[in-house]
Design an enzyme around this catalytic site. Structure first.
Site, PDB file in Angstrom:
ATOM      1  N   ASP A 236       4.708  -0.784  -2.528  1.00  0.00           N
ATOM      2  CA  ASP A 236       4.876  -0.997  -1.086  1.00  0.00           C
ATOM      3  C   ASP A 236       4.495  -2.453  -0.838  1.00  0.00           C
ATOM      4  OD1 ASP A 236       5.096  -0.683   1.708  1.00  0.00           O
ATOM      5  OD2 ASP A 236       3.066   0.106   1.907  1.00  0.00           O
ATOM      6  N   SER A 237       4.773  -2.932   0.385  1.00  0.00           N
ATOM      7  CA  SER A 237       4.334  -4.282   0.718  1.00  0.00           C
ATOM      8  C   SER A 237       2.821  -4.346   0.939  1.00  0.00           C
ATOM      9  CB  SER A 237       5.042  -4.764   1.985  1.00  0.00           C
ATOM     10  OG  SER A 237       4.802  -3.864   3.044  1.00  0.00           O
TER      11      SER A 237
ATOM     12  N   TYR B  20       7.285  -6.712   4.795  1.00  0.00           N
ATOM     13  CA  TYR B  20       8.693  -6.785   4.417  1.00  0.00           C
ATOM     14  C   TYR B  20       9.595  -6.626   5.651  1.00  0.00           C
ATOM     15  CZ  TYR B  20       7.841  -6.305  -0.685  1.00  0.00           C
ATOM     16  OH  TYR B  20       7.481  -6.500  -1.988  1.00  0.00           O
ATOM     17  N   GLY B  21       9.093  -5.944   6.673  1.00  0.00           N
ATOM     18  CA  GLY B  21       9.935  -5.539   7.808  1.00  0.00           C
ATOM     19  C   GLY B  21      10.552  -6.690   8.584  1.00  0.00           C
TER      20      GLY B  21
ATOM     21  N   CYS C 244       7.914   2.510   0.703  1.00  0.00           N
ATOM     22  CA  CYS C 244       8.035   1.547   1.796  1.00  0.00           C
ATOM     23  C   CYS C 244       9.377   1.807   2.464  1.00  0.00           C
ATOM     24  CB  CYS C 244       7.990   0.135   1.199  1.00  0.00           C
ATOM     25  SG  CYS C 244       8.503  -1.195   2.311  1.00  0.00           S
ATOM     26  N   ASN C 245       9.366   2.015   3.752  1.00  0.00           N
ATOM     27  CA  ASN C 245      10.611   2.340   4.443  1.00  0.00           C
ATOM     28  C   ASN C 245      11.601   1.186   4.434  1.00  0.00           C
ATOM     29  OD1 ASN C 245      10.625   5.108   6.014  1.00  0.00           O
ATOM     30  ND2 ASN C 245       8.535   4.413   5.814  1.00  0.00           N
ATOM     31  N   THR C 246      11.101  -0.029   4.681  1.00  0.00           N
ATOM     32  CA  THR C 246      12.000  -1.181   4.706  1.00  0.00           C
ATOM     33  C   THR C 246      12.704  -1.351   3.366  1.00  0.00           C
ATOM     34  OG1 THR C 246      10.570  -2.309   6.289  1.00  0.00           O
ATOM     35  CG2 THR C 246      12.104  -3.675   5.048  1.00  0.00           C
TER      36      THR C 246
ATOM     37  N   GLU D 229      -4.323   0.807  10.266  1.00  0.00           N
ATOM     38  CA  GLU D 229      -5.014  -0.200   9.451  1.00  0.00           C
ATOM     39  C   GLU D 229      -6.435  -0.427   9.955  1.00  0.00           C
ATOM     40  OE1 GLU D 229      -2.769  -3.620   8.286  1.00  0.00           O
ATOM     41  OE2 GLU D 229      -1.535  -2.252   7.098  1.00  0.00           O
TER      42      GLU D 229
ATOM     43  N   CYS E 264       7.296   6.069   8.662  1.00  0.00           N
ATOM     44  CA  CYS E 264       6.534   4.890   8.239  1.00  0.00           C
ATOM     45  C   CYS E 264       5.382   5.400   7.400  1.00  0.00           C
ATOM     46  CB  CYS E 264       6.005   4.126   9.452  1.00  0.00           C
ATOM     47  SG  CYS E 264       4.840   2.800   9.022  1.00  0.00           S
ATOM     48  N   THR E 265       5.137   4.759   6.268  1.00  0.00           N
ATOM     49  CA  THR E 265       4.115   5.277   5.362  1.00  0.00           C
ATOM     50  C   THR E 265       2.700   5.159   5.935  1.00  0.00           C
ATOM     51  OG1 THR E 265       4.105   3.153   4.210  1.00  0.00           O
ATOM     52  CG2 THR E 265       5.486   4.892   3.287  1.00  0.00           C
ATOM     53  N   HIS E 266       2.534   4.395   7.007  1.00  0.00           N
ATOM     54  CA  HIS E 266       1.209   4.338   7.648  1.00  0.00           C
ATOM     55  C   HIS E 266       0.902   5.582   8.490  1.00  0.00           C
ATOM     56  CE1 HIS E 266       1.297  -0.016   6.839  1.00  0.00           C
ATOM     57  NE2 HIS E 266       0.025  -0.051   7.143  1.00  0.00           N
TER      58      HIS E 266
END
Lengths: 272, 272
Positions: A9-10, A41-42, A72-74, A152, A189-191
């Protein structure tokens, strides 16, 4: 064979995917790379993200990964096909296809909402993936960027998380018999899985939540079985964590997403 | 002479500095560059940020800037000295020194709090700049990263902004005669001025807020006068906005920080 599953992921968000993978595949070992030097990355162009994805995946493959997960979705939206060709015959999975498949299977009416970052929602990858499987589905995409910052910061529950969730998705709660109401919400979104409680409280019990981390872990499980790549080792597998910048910061923030305490030295720095 | 004042940041946050500059210097023209392709600067190493700052400043100078403002706390902290040498004799100003000077002048007791991003607070640049001017001052640094996301989302007032401000800085409100209480709070991030109302409500009227955008604009005014660089043109100056990626997104988010409506085509793309 105990070759690791590679995950990238980023940043730290993809650790929710790693957490789901560990729950589903406790005997597997994992190698995770967060490309923190180049996040997010987005906001970057598709060709740049595809190039970064090749570079990060290369590190995982060079260290023996037997399968690569784009957590990572992007990058899943813009780099999956390129990476699958580039790394063939190594299996490569993203988070969008499993999430879209799970939503199509879960939604009784085909009225599905997807929440994610601005770039994921604007890119429309979930809408396209859902439409391929269920052309009559109606998809509502909604960007929820503040969820990333909340996750975060670690403010995953309590009145602020609940108020933000209410403002973003409270109107999606089903009331009466509105035929237009959505019945399925994809955490795109992975968050977002760390905010699941607040999101569930906002949309209510009649909306089915689809967590793409969970569904991706199930998809990885199936591919390992089908390709004969599952480990035959006993006992729990290892986790190796890598980041391209700020490994201490990564360890601090990452513990919450992985759901495990991490020592300050638990994450190693790699250069790309 | 109507040469522009050059201003740069990693993104839209520095537009609060540009807004303050326009209020103080309505006859000047401005050239603003948001390095959106490479944001955020806060997670990158000092040498990388210094390199980026040279490149972004070069674009401004090549287009005729007569003075450069680093409207970014991270770059002000790590790149100001290097850039001042590199661009000499062109004047270069950052946001940290003016903010620190204003806090030292404003605080009766020398008990000062600074809020900013994680990287600004961890870097300690405000603490050092305050200590140079007022060695007996006691500085409390506090990272408030969610304020950045709130500002970018445009949720600058209302119950969520107030709850977040209360959680971050509500304990700094002065109660009774606590001799340890702070009396001055520095908004040490260019995103934060748009949240000023919520922050003021949280800390109460007895804490003096120092807005580094305002104080930087005053410092620029003084340098222009001292060096004879102020324009002698009549009428309002021009604004030219540049970004290194996503100019439409920049225009959408930027209007709020600049306090002006921006057409979708108002921001031009430049390559670095």
């Amino acid at each position: 064979m105990r070759a690791p599953i590679g995950v990238f992921d980023s940043g730290v968000g993809g650790l929710t995917v790693l957490a789901a993978l560990r729950r589903h595949l406790p005997h597997e070992s994992f190698l995770y790379l967060g490309d923190t030097a180049r996040l997010p990355y987005g906001t970057k162009s598709a060709s740049t993200v595809a190039r970064y994805a090749r570079q990060t995946a290369r590190v995982l493959v060079d260290r023996g990964a037997k399968l690569v997960v784009i957590a990572c979705n992007t990058a899943s939206a813009v780099a999956l096909e390129d990476l699958a060709v580039h790394l063939a015959p190594l299996p490569v999975l993203g988070v969008i296809e499993p999430g879209a498949a799970a939503a199509c299977a879960a939604s009784p009416t085909g009225r599905i909402a997807v929440i994610g970052t601005d770039s994921t929602i604007r890119g429309g990858a979930y809408e396209r993936a859902i439409a391929r499987r269920r052309p009559e589905a109606r998809v509502l995409g909604r960007p929820c960027p503040l969820f990333v910052a909340l996750a975060e910061e670690g403010w995953c529950e309590g009145p602020i998380a609940e108020a933000v969730a209410q403002r973003y998705v409270g109107d999606l709660r089903r009331t009466g018999d509105d035929p237009e109401a959505i019945d399925c919400l994809v955490l795109g979104c992975t968050h977002f899985p760390v905010l699941r409680g607040a999101i569930e409280a906002a949309v209510g019990p009649e909306v089915i939540l689809v967590d793409s981390a969970e569904t991706t872990a199930k998809a990885v499980h199936q591919v390992l079985e089908r390709k004969g790549l599952a480990t035959d080792a006993e006992g729990p597998g290892d986790i190796t964590l890598l980041a391209t910048d700020g490994p201490e910061r990564f360890a601090r923030a990452g513990a919450r997403f992985l759901g495990l305490p991490l020592r300050p030295g638990a994450v190693s720095l790699v250069d790309l």
